[in-house]
Design a protein around this motif. Structure first.
Motif, mmCIF file in Angstrom:
data_model
loop_
_atom_site.group_PDB
_atom_site.id
_atom_site.type_symbol
_atom_site.label_atom_id
_atom_site.label_comp_id
_atom_site.label_asym_id
_atom_site.label_seq_id
_atom_site.Cartn_x
_atom_site.Cartn_y
_atom_site.Cartn_z
ATOM 1 N N ASP A 142 52.238 37.735 20.407
ATOM 2 C CA ASP A 142 53.038 38.960 20.506
ATOM 3 C C ASP A 142 52.512 39.843 21.633
ATOM 4 O OD1 ASP A 142 54.864 38.651 18.279
ATOM 5 O OD2 ASP A 142 53.067 38.728 17.033
ATOM 6 N N SER A 143 51.177 39.929 21.745
ATOM 7 C CA SER A 143 50.588 40.828 22.743
ATOM 8 C C SER A 143 49.313 40.244 23.334
ATOM 9 C CB SER A 143 50.232 42.163 22.110
ATOM 10 O OG SER A 143 51.319 42.735 21.464
ATOM 11 N N ILE A 144 48.990 40.757 24.517
ATOM 12 C CA ILE A 144 47.768 40.318 25.203
ATOM 13 C C ILE A 144 46.968 41.557 25.580
ATOM 14 C CG2 ILE A 144 46.859 39.172 27.284
ATOM 15 C CD1 ILE A 144 49.884 37.826 27.140
ATOM 16 N N LEU A 145 45.664 41.474 25.409
ATOM 17 C CA LEU A 145 44.786 42.525 25.914
ATOM 18 C C LEU A 145 43.968 41.933 27.057
ATOM 19 C CD1 LEU A 145 43.651 45.408 25.664
ATOM 20 C CD2 LEU A 145 41.919 44.498 24.102
ATOM 21 N N PHE A 146 44.275 42.372 28.277
ATOM 22 C CA PHE A 146 43.499 41.931 29.432
ATOM 23 C C PHE A 146 42.235 42.780 29.512
ATOM 24 C CE2 PHE A 146 47.706 40.605 31.350
ATOM 25 C CZ PHE A 146 47.432 39.239 31.294
ATOM 26 N N VAL A 147 41.109 42.102 29.652
ATOM 27 C CA VAL A 147 39.830 42.808 29.723
ATOM 28 C C VAL A 147 39.241 42.595 31.117
ATOM 29 C CG1 VAL A 147 37.559 43.069 28.662
ATOM 30 C CG2 VAL A 147 39.488 42.275 27.275
ATOM 31 N N MET A 148 38.836 43.707 31.738
ATOM 32 C CA MET A 148 38.206 43.565 33.068
ATOM 33 C C MET A 148 37.023 44.512 33.184
ATOM 34 S SD MET A 148 40.895 45.578 35.459
ATOM 35 C CE MET A 148 41.232 47.303 35.145
ATOM 36 N N GLN A 149 36.134 44.161 34.110
ATOM 37 C CA GLN A 149 34.984 45.008 34.400
ATOM 38 C C GLN A 149 35.171 45.647 35.761
ATOM 39 O OE1 GLN A 149 31.926 41.765 33.366
ATOM 40 N NE2 GLN A 149 30.876 43.693 33.043
ATOM 41 N N ASN A 150 34.325 46.640 36.007
ATOM 42 C CA ASN A 150 34.411 47.359 37.285
ATOM 43 C C ASN A 150 33.568 46.641 38.346
ATOM 44 O OD1 ASN A 150 34.422 49.182 39.359
ATOM 45 N ND2 ASN A 150 34.100 50.984 38.070
ATOM 46 N N ASP A 151 34.032 45.462 38.743
ATOM 47 C CA ASP A 151 33.350 44.775 39.851
ATOM 48 C C ASP A 151 34.372 44.042 40.725
ATOM 49 O OD1 ASP A 151 33.500 41.876 39.354
ATOM 50 O OD2 ASP A 151 32.125 42.218 37.704
ATOM 51 N N PRO A 152 34.031 43.811 41.990
ATOM 52 C CA PRO A 152 35.028 43.327 42.951
ATOM 53 C C PRO A 152 35.648 41.990 42.558
ATOM 54 C CG PRO A 152 32.828 43.517 43.975
ATOM 55 C CD PRO A 152 32.718 44.067 42.603
ATOM 56 N N MET A 153 34.812 41.051 42.097
ATOM 57 C CA MET A 153 35.316 39.716 41.756
ATOM 58 C C MET A 153 36.316 39.797 40.610
ATOM 59 S SD MET A 153 34.411 36.835 43.090
ATOM 60 C CE MET A 153 32.662 36.598 43.377
ATOM 61 N N ASP A 154 35.945 40.596 39.627
ATOM 62 C CA ASP A 154 36.799 40.677 38.451
ATOM 63 C C ASP A 154 38.130 41.363 38.777
ATOM 64 O OD1 ASP A 154 37.388 40.106 35.922
ATOM 65 O OD2 ASP A 154 36.310 41.764 35.010
ATOM 66 N N LEU A 155 38.068 42.401 39.578
ATOM 67 C CA LEU A 155 39.299 43.119 39.921
ATOM 68 C C LEU A 155 40.232 42.213 40.733
ATOM 69 C CD1 LEU A 155 37.846 46.656 40.713
ATOM 70 C CD2 LEU A 155 39.058 45.909 38.658
ATOM 71 N N LYS A 156 39.647 41.409 41.592
ATOM 72 C CA LYS A 156 40.454 40.458 42.378
ATOM 73 C C LYS A 156 41.173 39.491 41.438
ATOM 74 C CE LYS A 156 39.776 36.178 44.564
ATOM 75 N NZ LYS A 156 39.472 35.309 43.480
ATOM 76 N N ASN A 157 40.415 38.958 40.460
ATOM 77 C CA ASN A 157 41.018 38.005 39.526
ATOM 78 C C ASN A 157 42.084 38.663 38.653
ATOM 79 O OD1 ASN A 157 39.387 36.034 40.506
ATOM 80 N ND2 ASN A 157 37.851 36.213 38.904
ATOM 81 N N MET A 158 41.825 39.916 38.264
ATOM 82 C CA MET A 158 42.804 40.624 37.425
ATOM 83 C C MET A 158 44.086 40.863 38.203
ATOM 84 S SD MET A 158 43.577 41.730 34.497
ATOM 85 C CE MET A 158 42.004 41.367 33.759
ATOM 86 N N LYS A 159 43.933 41.202 39.485
ATOM 87 C CA LYS A 159 45.106 41.420 40.333
ATOM 88 C C LYS A 159 45.984 40.145 40.358
ATOM 89 C CE LYS A 159 46.400 42.316 45.050
ATOM 90 N NZ LYS A 159 45.935 42.171 46.418
ATOM 91 N N SER A 160 45.344 38.985 40.506
ATOM 92 C CA SER A 160 46.109 37.729 40.530
ATOM 93 C C SER A 160 46.808 37.490 39.195
ATOM 94 C CB SER A 160 45.201 36.521 40.788
ATOM 95 O OG SER A 160 44.307 36.775 41.805
ATOM 96 N N LEU A 161 46.075 37.715 38.117
ATOM 97 C CA LEU A 161 46.663 37.504 36.796
ATOM 98 C C LEU A 161 47.893 38.388 36.590
ATOM 99 C CD1 LEU A 161 43.992 37.437 33.940
ATOM 100 C CD2 LEU A 161 45.791 35.769 34.408
ATOM 101 N N LEU A 162 47.730 39.659 36.987
ATOM 102 C CA LEU A 162 48.827 40.606 36.782
ATOM 103 C C LEU A 162 50.034 40.253 37.639
ATOM 104 C CD1 LEU A 162 46.825 43.945 36.499
ATOM 105 C CD2 LEU A 162 47.937 42.660 34.661
ATOM 106 N N SER A 163 49.777 39.714 38.834
ATOM 107 C CA SER A 163 50.941 39.378 39.661
ATOM 108 C C SER A 163 51.679 38.173 39.076
ATOM 109 C CB SER A 163 50.547 39.187 41.139
ATOM 110 O OG SER A 163 49.816 38.022 41.273
ATOM 111 N N ILE A 164 50.939 37.279 38.433
ATOM 112 C CA ILE A 164 51.613 36.155 37.747
ATOM 113 C C ILE A 164 52.497 36.701 36.623
ATOM 114 C CG2 ILE A 164 51.245 34.126 36.274
ATOM 115 C CD1 ILE A 164 48.626 33.640 37.838
ATOM 116 N N PHE A 165 51.944 37.645 35.857
ATOM 117 C CA PHE A 165 52.714 38.232 34.760
ATOM 118 C C PHE A 165 53.951 38.963 35.274
ATOM 119 C CE2 PHE A 165 51.081 38.050 30.352
ATOM 120 C CZ PHE A 165 50.220 36.998 30.553
ATOM 121 N N LYS A 166 53.796 39.623 36.409
ATOM 122 C CA LYS A 166 54.947 40.318 36.990
ATOM 123 C C LYS A 166 56.030 39.323 37.365
ATOM 124 C CE LYS A 166 53.417 44.692 38.522
ATOM 125 N NZ LYS A 166 52.330 45.184 39.323
ATOM 126 N N ASP A 167 55.618 38.220 38.009
ATOM 127 C CA ASP A 167 56.578 37.173 38.395
ATOM 128 C C ASP A 167 57.324 36.637 37.182
ATOM 129 O OD1 ASP A 167 55.896 37.403 40.993
ATOM 130 O OD2 ASP A 167 54.660 35.586 41.094
#
Ligand SMILES: Nc1ncnc2c1ncn2[C@@H]1O[C@H](COP(=O)(O)OP(=O)(O)O)[C@@H](O)[C@H]1O
Ligand SMILES: [Mg+2]
Length: 257
Positions: A142-167
């Motif tokens: 039903d729902s997803i909780l995306f978890v990220m940390q405040n670091d460059p690698m993680d933010l880059k990966n989160m950005k990719s994940l979110l763009s997949i979800f947007k698509d």
């Protein structure tokens, strides 16, 4: 016929080690605190730690459910879960990591569907890999909780994940910035983070919830949010965890960016 009563929530991330398992356990503690029946399903199939962190021996696991279902031996969902307390049950990951590769994703979908007939909340802990099993899980819950940390690698990966979800035009998720996993990681401001991931951030856990002896909790099978003083000790973050828990029960969607 029995009615589906529960909601399923999966914790997911762009990389490992961001605090998903700790959060899954502590959200289970929060749900138990508001008297919701919760099942913690460990779908980190080759390396899950829920059975260890709760000090509960894995008698039957996700593998046994799948194997029995596939061979017409499945009778009752309750045969596969271990009780942690009056509100929290656990369905551990396979004992032998080689069994992970023998699990067909179609049975995971059946497992999650069946679980929602028995529990108010089905909390799924998994790893960060975008493999067949996790894709099926992300689609089925039903729902997803995306978890990220405040670091460059993680933010880059989160950005990719979110763009997949947007698509995919999927909006049934929320984003949590977890500053409690490693209080020294605070490279970017919230403004920077939002512009890097091109999205709003729904929740933030602070360094207040950094628990120095977290490994002791794990070894003792204890959950921080179930400790009598937790609500006072981690006041702000405890409130955030309660908000996350209630938002998901209410079916809240990610705030528009
Ligand atoms: N709030 C916290 N305070 C202290 N240590 C934490 C906290 N959250 C996570 N950790 C530690 O960080 C490591 C990774 O956390 P974990 O929940 O296993 O991440 P993931 O499941 O995303 O891989 C573990 O050793 C865990 O004990
Ligand atoms: Mg984990």
């Amino acid at each position: 016929m029995k009615k589906r009563i529960g909601k399923s929530l999966c914790l997911f991330s762009g990389k490992g080690g961001v605090g998903k398992t700790v959060l899954a356990l502590n959200l289970a503690g929060i749900y138990a605190g508001i008297e919701k029946k919760v099942l913690l399903v460990d779908l980190d199939l080759s390396g899950g730690g829920i059975a260890l962190a709760t000090n509960k021996p894995a008698i039957k696991t996700v593998y046994n459910f799948v194997d029995d279902y596939n061979n017409n031996r499945f009778k009752d969902f309750n045969d596969y879960v271990v009780k942690y307390n009056d509100y929290i049950d656990i369905l551990p990951s396979p004992k032998d990591p080689r069994q992970a590769t023998k699990i067909d994703s179609k049975y995971i979908e059946i497992l999650l569907d069946k679980a929602t007939f028995h529990y108010d909340v089905v909390l799924i802990d998994t790893n960060h890999v975008l493999n067949e099993i996790n894709l099926v899980v992300l689609d089925a819950v039903d729902s997803i909780l995306f978890v990220m940390q405040n670091d460059p690698m993680d933010l880059k990966n989160m950005k990719s994940l979110l763009s997949i979800f947007k698509d995919l035009e999927k909006t049934n998720y929320k984003i949590l910035l977890n500053n409690s996993r490693d209080p020294f990681k605070k490279y970017f401001t919230m403004f920077d983070i939002k512009s890097i991931i091109k999205s709003n951030v729904d929740y933030e856990l602070t360094s207040e919830f950094y628990v120095k002896n977290m490994d002791a909790y794990v070894m003792n099978g204890e959950i921080v949010t179930l400790q009598p003083k937790a609500a006072n000790t981690f006041n702000k973050d405890y409130t955030t965890l309660v908000k996350i828990a209630l938002d998901f029960l209410g079916g809240d969607k990610h705030d528009k960016d």
